[in-house]
Write an enzyme that holds these catalytic residues in place. Structure first.
Site, PDB file in Angstrom:
ATOM      1  N   GLU A 165     -40.481 -10.510   8.633  1.00  0.00           N
ATOM      2  CA  GLU A 165     -41.788 -11.026   8.222  1.00  0.00           C
ATOM      3  C   GLU A 165     -42.594 -11.626   9.374  1.00  0.00           C
ATOM      4  O   GLU A 165     -43.145 -12.716   9.255  1.00  0.00           O
ATOM      5  CB  GLU A 165     -41.607 -12.070   7.102  1.00  0.00           C
ATOM      6  CG  GLU A 165     -40.897 -11.477   5.897  1.00  0.00           C
ATOM      7  CD  GLU A 165     -40.632 -12.481   4.778  1.00  0.00           C
ATOM      8  OE1 GLU A 165     -41.038 -13.646   4.897  1.00  0.00           O
ATOM      9  OE2 GLU A 165     -39.991 -12.090   3.777  1.00  0.00           O
ATOM     10  N   ASN A 208     -37.971  -5.962   9.175  1.00  0.00           N
ATOM     11  CA  ASN A 208     -38.077  -6.074   7.712  1.00  0.00           C
ATOM     12  C   ASN A 208     -39.323  -6.880   7.348  1.00  0.00           C
ATOM     13  O   ASN A 208     -39.584  -7.927   7.941  1.00  0.00           O
ATOM     14  CB  ASN A 208     -36.815  -6.814   7.214  1.00  0.00           C
ATOM     15  CG  ASN A 208     -36.644  -6.773   5.710  1.00  0.00           C
ATOM     16  OD1 ASN A 208     -36.700  -5.699   5.113  1.00  0.00           O
ATOM     17  ND2 ASN A 208     -36.436  -7.929   5.096  1.00  0.00           N
ATOM     18  N   HIS A 245     -41.350  -6.028  -2.984  1.00  0.00           N
ATOM     19  CA  HIS A 245     -41.517  -6.967  -4.106  1.00  0.00           C
ATOM     20  C   HIS A 245     -42.824  -6.562  -4.780  1.00  0.00           C
ATOM     21  O   HIS A 245     -43.908  -6.878  -4.283  1.00  0.00           O
ATOM     22  CB  HIS A 245     -41.607  -8.409  -3.594  1.00  0.00           C
ATOM     23  CG  HIS A 245     -40.339  -8.891  -2.956  1.00  0.00           C
ATOM     24  ND1 HIS A 245     -39.199  -9.170  -3.672  1.00  0.00           N
ATOM     25  CD2 HIS A 245     -40.030  -9.155  -1.655  1.00  0.00           C
ATOM     26  CE1 HIS A 245     -38.240  -9.586  -2.859  1.00  0.00           C
ATOM     27  NE2 HIS A 245     -38.725  -9.575  -1.626  1.00  0.00           N
ATOM     28  N   GLU A 273     -35.617  -5.120  -0.675  1.00  0.00           N
ATOM     29  CA  GLU A 273     -35.597  -6.288  -1.576  1.00  0.00           C
ATOM     30  C   GLU A 273     -36.312  -5.962  -2.883  1.00  0.00           C
ATOM     31  O   GLU A 273     -37.105  -6.763  -3.392  1.00  0.00           O
ATOM     32  CB  GLU A 273     -36.264  -7.490  -0.891  1.00  0.00           C
ATOM     33  CG  GLU A 273     -35.613  -7.868   0.426  1.00  0.00           C
ATOM     34  CD  GLU A 273     -36.239  -9.101   1.080  1.00  0.00           C
ATOM     35  OE1 GLU A 273     -36.997  -9.837   0.407  1.00  0.00           O
ATOM     36  OE2 GLU A 273     -35.961  -9.323   2.272  1.00  0.00           O
ATOM     37  N   ASP A 275     -37.850  -5.592  -6.315  1.00  0.00           N
ATOM     38  CA  ASP A 275     -37.971  -6.129  -7.675  1.00  0.00           C
ATOM     39  C   ASP A 275     -39.389  -5.837  -8.149  1.00  0.00           C
ATOM     40  O   ASP A 275     -40.305  -5.698  -7.335  1.00  0.00           O
ATOM     41  CB  ASP A 275     -37.602  -7.623  -7.784  1.00  0.00           C
ATOM     42  CG  ASP A 275     -38.276  -8.515  -6.769  1.00  0.00           C
ATOM     43  OD1 ASP A 275     -39.339  -8.138  -6.228  1.00  0.00           O
ATOM     44  OD2 ASP A 275     -37.761  -9.624  -6.519  1.00  0.00           O
TER      45      ASP A 275
END
Ligand code: 9MR
Length: 671
Positions: A165, A208, A245, A273, A275
């Site tokens: 990030e 990432n 996400h 990750e 979701d």
């Protein structure tokens, strides 16, 4: 087995001199193998060589529902918080690997991959780091953290999120402000990746981030420019993690474009990750399909198991509900991975269609069976085992090797701990007779109610016996062929015709054999005609000589319509190892499973030897079968393989090498 000079030289042919490096199946060159449908996410992802993982929290590992789903469904894990800086190095120079180790060791014991998350991130960063203002100090601290953590987990982590990030949200396309960028400058990412490569050259190094899924976003473009620049300048980077996400709308329509554009730079891409708010079925399916459509999208990780485990639990964004039941999105995800549509939503899925993984790990016994010479048998090596478990006992047939040549031996025992003390019955004293007999294969023919022992004599031969436990019950050898089939004569070159192998489906029996020259041959007869009528001999598979050498095994995988081919190869280190392929029928095309030297079926590199490394060759052997009949059915789980190995320092005459038998047990079975 290769008896070297024993069989004499064969006629060389022009065909054998042609370089062949691909597998072909002349009879069915265009037939694609049917997909095997698995009933879990990890097993299904493995069908296409991908992983399906989840974030794991060490604090939940005592919850049986949680670990039950974890071990059933996932073949990769990412520690959710346990490898972050504020856990591992809360105060300078003092490292706490406990929680990370808990997850890492658990995953290793179950053959699950581990993604390391994360080395350099502006969040979950202790204040002693974020308050550093001196560039040299911060550089030293960052590089030391990367080095210490990667050293600790060396060999255990498949891919590391080296930097997390680092780019800013919004329209700038630039790096965000953080202690690292502000004190070290934008070059800190390159510095981190270079330190990471030197700390663990075998781990994949990933950048990432979130909000880099939409191709036209400035943030995506900023990360893309960085990766392109790294690749152009040789800065080490292997993968880009797209966190994914998503809101209830799911992935942006350009998601697949983004994945393929990154991949086209020469990096793997991973969904790290995942979701999706409210977990809509179509949104999950679209996300998975985008990955499936990009060859270098190597795996998907969801950010937690049950909705109650999520960092956004109020959005119910995951694949399992609070009680651990599968949600509708589970089914759409499995289907998008290519899996079974039959599994019931909300109900536990059947385990029957378990498929083989695409990579293997093994633990080996010590040498369990050694030769037992007697007054008339001066045996140097015991080799080429065939084994069935029948009537409460293991029945093992093997070659005996000595400077006088080859013959066969039989032993039985009820437990592997007794294998070393079993009596050796030399079969040259039976009707099988003296002379060259080697590489036995045993099975029960259910139609004829007879045991068959198939072996090589220069021809492909067999004996029968109504009672496997009676060594004197075997008939004299008979040949399957009147002479060597023409196609073998034309291709064998300077090789040897060896390692005959019979396997039947409900209609036909097939006889496979090798030539120590890169060819696997296959003949066919009907079940009714067996053991007569073997014709139609074709090349079932071919590769270069040492890549497809000998000792081929073909099995039916229980509970699937998958067949497994193993072929012994000689590695670049001169050591024996096994490669593997699968097909949907015995006469079908063989697709690589774990078929390379770097991803072998079984080689010293993927075998551990808790009792001591007694061999570096994993050579001619046989799987422990689920049954004992002509279908040669093996379990899909917890495989065991009886093989020949030898003292790595032994040399000299091939026939006098000190081969012993040991047992491999699969250590990465996920079912
Ligand atoms: O899921 C993690 C949560 O338990 C932590 O409290 C949080 C702290 O920032 O980090 C979460 O995981 C994040 C991941 O490490 C990086 N990408 C965003 C994830 C969700 O916030």
């Amino acid at each position: 087995m290769n008896p070297l000079k024993w069989l004499g030289r064969r006629r060389a042919s022009v065909l054998a001199l042609l370089a062949v490096t691909t597998l072909v199946t002349p009879a069915a060159a265009t037939a694609a193998p049917d997909a095997v449908r698995a009933s879990t996410l990890g097993a299904q992802a493995a069908q296409s060589g991908r992983y399906f993982g989840t974030a794991v929290a060490a604090g939940r590992l005592g919850d049986g529902t949680y670990t039950g789903i974890l071990d059933r469904e996932f073949n990769s894990v990412t520690p959710e918080n346990e490898m972050k800086w504020d856990t591992i190095e809360r105060s300078r120079g003092s490292f706490n690997f406990g929680p990370g180790d808990q997850i890492a060791n658990r995953a290793a014991a179950r053959g699950q991959r581990l993604r390391g998350h994360t080395l350099v991130w502006h969040q979950q960063l202790p204040s002693w780091v974020s308050s550093i203002r001196d560039a040299n100090t911060l550089r030293g601290v960052m590089n030391n953290h990367i080095t210490q953590v990667m050293n600790h987990y060396k060999g255990k982590v498949y891919a590391w999120d080296v930097v997390n990030e680092a780019f800013a949200d919004g329209g700038s396309g630039q790096m965000r402000s953080s202690v690292f960028r502000d004190v070290l400058g934008t070059g800190f990412i390159e510095e981190a990746f270079r330190s990471a490569r030197s700390a663990d050259p075998s781990a994949k190094l990933c950048y990432n981030d979130y909000n880099i899924e939409n191709w036209s976003d400035a943030k995506t473009q900023g990360v893309y420019r960085m990766v392109r620049d790294f690749k152009a300048r040789g800065v080490p980077i292997d993968c880009v993690g797209l966190q994914s996400h998503f809101g209830a709308g799911g992935p942006p329509s350009s998601f697949q474009t983004t994945l393929s554009n990154f991949a086209a730079l020469g990096v793997d891409v991973q969904i790290t990750e995942l979701d999706i708010a409210q977990a809509p079925t179509a949104a999950y399916a679209n996300t998975v399909r985008a990955c499936m459509n990009v060859a270098r999208c190597t795996g998907i990780t969801v950010w937690g198991i049950r909705d109650s485990d999520s960092w956004h639990s109020g959005e119910n964004p995951l694949l399992f509900d609070r009680n651990g039941n599968k949600k509708p999105a589970y089914q759409s995800t499995l289907t998008a991975l290519g899996g079974s549509a039959a599994a019931q939503t909300g109900a536990p899925s059947p385990r029957s269609a378990a498929a083989l993984p695409s990579s293997f790990r093994w633990s080996s016994s010590g040498a369990l069976i050694a030769p037992k010479p007697d007054a008339t048998h001066n045996i140097a090596g015991i080799k080429d085992p065939s084994v069935v478990h029948y009537n409460g006992k293991y029945h093992v047939f093997a070659s005996t090797a000595s400077s006088a040549g080859y013959n066969l031996v039989y032993l039985s025992f009820s437990d592997w701990s007794q294998a070393g003390s079993a009596t050796h019955h030399y079969l040259d004293r039976t009707a099988i007779g003296a002379g060259y007999r080697a590489a036995p294969q045993v099975f029960y023919n259910t139609q004829q109610r007879l045991w068959y022992l198939v072996y090589q004599t220069g021809n492909a031969s067999y004996s029968t016996n109504p009672d496997i436990s009676n060594p004197n019950g075997w008939s004299a050898p008979r040949n399957f062929y009147s002479s060597m089939p023409d196609i073998i004569k034309q291709n064998i070159g300077n090789g040897y015709w060896v390692d005959m192998w019979v396997i039947c489906d409900s209609a036909n029996c097939y006889l496979f054999s090798s030539d120590d020259n890169g060819h696997l041959y296959r003949s066919r007869t009907t079940v009714g005609q067996f053991p007569n009528g073997f014709t139609n001999t074709v090349i079932a598979a071919q590769d270069s000589k040492f890549a497809m050498f000998e000792a081929s095994n073909v099995y039916k995988v229980q509970g699937s319509n998958q067949y497994l081919l193993l072929v012994e190869a000689i590695g670049s280190d001169g050591r024996r190892y096994f490669r593997s392929w699968t097909a949907s029928s015995l006469a079908g095309s063989w697709s690589p499973l774990a078929a390379s030297e770097s991803n072998p079926f079984a080689k010293s590199s993927n075998v551990t030897f808790p009792a001591g490394t007694w061999t570096r060759d994993i050579s001619h052997g046989e799987m422990i079968r689920a049954g004992y009949d002509q279908t040669l059915t093996i379990p899909a789980c917890k495989l065991q393989y009886l093989y020949q190995g030898k003292d790595p320092n032994a040399g000299g005459d091939y026939n006098n090498l000190p081969w012993r038998l040991g047992l491999l047990t699969q250590s990465n079975s996920t079912c």
